[in-house]
Scaffold this motif. Sequence first.
Motif, PDB file in Angstrom:
ATOM      1  N   GLY A   8      -1.489  -4.582   1.949  1.00 34.32           N
ATOM      2  CA  GLY A   8      -2.940  -4.627   2.067  1.00 34.32           C
ATOM      3  C   GLY A   8      -3.581  -5.624   1.127  1.00 34.32           C
ATOM      4  N   MET A  18      -9.174   0.364   7.476  1.00 32.96           N
ATOM      5  CA  MET A  18      -8.110   0.378   6.468  1.00 32.96           C
ATOM      6  C   MET A  18      -8.180   1.661   5.638  1.00 32.96           C
ATOM      7  SD  MET A  18      -7.197  -2.398   3.487  1.00 32.96           S
ATOM      8  CE  MET A  18      -5.832  -2.088   2.342  1.00 32.96           C
ATOM      9  N   MET A  53       0.820  -1.204   0.000  1.00 29.80           N
ATOM     10  CA  MET A  53       0.000   0.000   0.000  1.00 29.80           C
ATOM     11  C   MET A  53       0.860   1.262   0.000  1.00 29.80           C
ATOM     12  SD  MET A  53      -3.012  -0.959  -0.373  1.00 29.80           S
ATOM     13  CE  MET A  53      -3.749   0.670  -0.183  1.00 29.80           C
ATOM     14  N   THR A  54       1.995   1.220   0.674  1.00 31.45           N
ATOM     15  CA  THR A  54       2.872   2.385   0.719  1.00 31.45           C
ATOM     16  C   THR A  54       3.312   2.763  -0.692  1.00 31.45           C
ATOM     17  OG1 THR A  54       3.654   1.588   2.859  1.00 31.45           O
ATOM     18  CG2 THR A  54       4.905   3.376   1.833  1.00 31.45           C
ATOM     19  N   VAL A 113      -7.198   5.150  -3.840  1.00 30.75           N
ATOM     20  CA  VAL A 113      -8.107   4.765  -2.746  1.00 30.75           C
ATOM     21  C   VAL A 113      -9.511   4.505  -3.277  1.00 30.75           C
ATOM     22  CG1 VAL A 113      -9.142   5.441  -0.550  1.00 30.75           C
ATOM     23  CG2 VAL A 113      -6.774   6.047  -1.043  1.00 30.75           C
ATOM     24  N   THR A 129      -5.270   4.346   5.544  1.00 28.96           N
ATOM     25  CA  THR A 129      -4.693   4.639   4.238  1.00 28.96           C
ATOM     26  C   THR A 129      -4.657   6.142   3.977  1.00 28.96           C
ATOM     27  OG1 THR A 129      -5.413   2.510   3.340  1.00 28.96           O
ATOM     28  CG2 THR A 129      -4.949   4.254   1.760  1.00 28.96           C
ATOM     29  N   ARG A 130      -5.737   6.818   4.292  1.00 28.36           N
ATOM     30  CA  ARG A 130      -5.769   8.277   4.089  1.00 28.36           C
ATOM     31  C   ARG A 130      -4.754   8.982   5.000  1.00 28.36           C
ATOM     32  NH1 ARG A 130      -9.322   9.466   0.467  1.00 28.36           N
ATOM     33  NH2 ARG A 130     -11.235   8.253   0.137  1.00 28.36           N
ATOM     34  N   GLU A 166      -1.935   7.630   5.961  1.00 28.60           N
ATOM     35  CA  GLU A 166      -0.610   7.343   5.401  1.00 28.60           C
ATOM     36  C   GLU A 166      -0.332   8.235   4.191  1.00 28.60           C
ATOM     37  OE1 GLU A 166       2.257   3.594   4.105  1.00 28.60           O
ATOM     38  OE2 GLU A 166       0.111   3.248   4.359  1.00 28.60           O
ATOM     39  N   MET A 171     -11.325  -1.655  -0.056  1.00 28.85           N
ATOM     40  CA  MET A 171     -10.357  -2.088   0.945  1.00 28.85           C
ATOM     41  C   MET A 171     -10.944  -3.264   1.732  1.00 28.85           C
ATOM     42  SD  MET A 171      -7.910   0.172   0.538  1.00 28.85           S
ATOM     43  CE  MET A 171      -7.752   1.712  -0.366  1.00 28.85           C
ATOM     44  N   GLN A 231       1.701   1.952  -3.481  1.00 24.78           N
ATOM     45  CA  GLN A 231       0.529   2.407  -4.222  1.00 24.78           C
ATOM     46  C   GLN A 231       0.202   3.865  -3.895  1.00 24.78           C
ATOM     47  OE1 GLN A 231      -2.514  -0.237  -5.296  1.00 24.78           O
ATOM     48  NE2 GLN A 231      -4.185   1.074  -4.650  1.00 24.78           N
ATOM     49  N   LEU A 232       0.318   4.214  -2.623  1.00 26.39           N
ATOM     50  CA  LEU A 232      -0.012   5.579  -2.216  1.00 26.39           C
ATOM     51  C   LEU A 232       1.042   6.584  -2.659  1.00 26.39           C
ATOM     52  CD1 LEU A 232      -1.393   4.858   1.368  1.00 26.39           C
ATOM     53  CD2 LEU A 232      -2.601   4.897  -0.819  1.00 26.39           C
ATOM     54  N   GLN A 265      -5.759  -4.372   6.081  1.00 24.08           N
ATOM     55  CA  GLN A 265      -4.300  -4.284   6.071  1.00 24.08           C
ATOM     56  C   GLN A 265      -3.758  -5.623   6.569  1.00 24.08           C
ATOM     57  OE1 GLN A 265      -3.960  -0.675   8.529  1.00 24.08           O
ATOM     58  NE2 GLN A 265      -2.980   0.336   6.797  1.00 24.08           N
TER      59      GLN A 265
END
Length: 321
Positions: A250, A298, A90-91, A108, A302-303, A305, A113, A93-94, A116
């Motif tokens: 995730g 999650m 996820m890191t 997102v 995610t938001r 992060e 989701m 992807q973000l 995690q």
Amino acid sequence: MMRRLLFILLACIAVAAQAQPYPSKPIRLVIPWPAGGPSDILGRAFGDRLSKVLGQPMVIDNRSGASGAIGADFVAHAAPDGYTLMVQSMTNQLMLPLTVKNLGFDVVADFEMITQIVPSPMIIVAHPSLPAASMADLVALAREKPGALTIASFGQGSASHLAIELLMKLGAVKVNHIPYKGGAPATADVVAGHVQAGVVGLPVALPFIKQGRLRALGITTAARAPQVPETPSVRETPGLEAYDIGLMYGFLAPPKTPRPIIQRLHAAALEVLKSAEFREKLVELGLGAPVGNSPAEMVAATRKEIEMLAGVAKAAGIQPE
């Protein structure tokens, strides 16, 4: 009369098909990174156990490229029927909207989701021939010959790329960033001596560290990793006290996947994550403790992060290209 009976028969078949419990056939599990890297190692371990819980095979699809964007884009546009899923860093992807213009999907909003899975540190490693026994030594080498020291990442715009940029920013040094298409090829070239150092996932580096074929210099997260307790965190080095970046993995589905399917997948994932055997496997792989939060949790994490990564990217001077 015959036509009426045929119509009734076909209607019954259709109803029966709709009433089939999910899942009723093999599931494609997309891993947007090459085989042999940390995402692949984790995804296969997770998928193997998930298939036993769900009672259907997981067909692994290593749809790699563009720091995870190609596989993620495929899942974002897949049919929302529960038969295409994804295990993703996820890191990474973000990081995509922070490094790529006109991405083509929302990192997102274009996914459902599920949960995690587990956090993981990255690790800065060097070939044994490099005269650097610590992060302080590495910084000194980079400062002595600006731009000469080669450091591999597992992709342009990836979390390990960000980790290298952050090192240059905080250490006030310049290195030669060499991006690869995944952690496995990046690690392989450091082991072979083609690149002097690298920032890679701990699971892929750990076997080579134990064999003495890589020298561990620093863990990228604030806390040390129990698998290599003697390796300090990068932030323990004077001048690098603000250094802190890791990975979160995730489990996701395409957007608009029906809620009952998400609930079934979430329950199955929790069964896997809560098992003692899987927890032991995570430790063996060099990963952290499993998470197993709800889909809503999650999304919130995610938001949060995204905000953190945006701040780190800004500090490192990274701009979308």
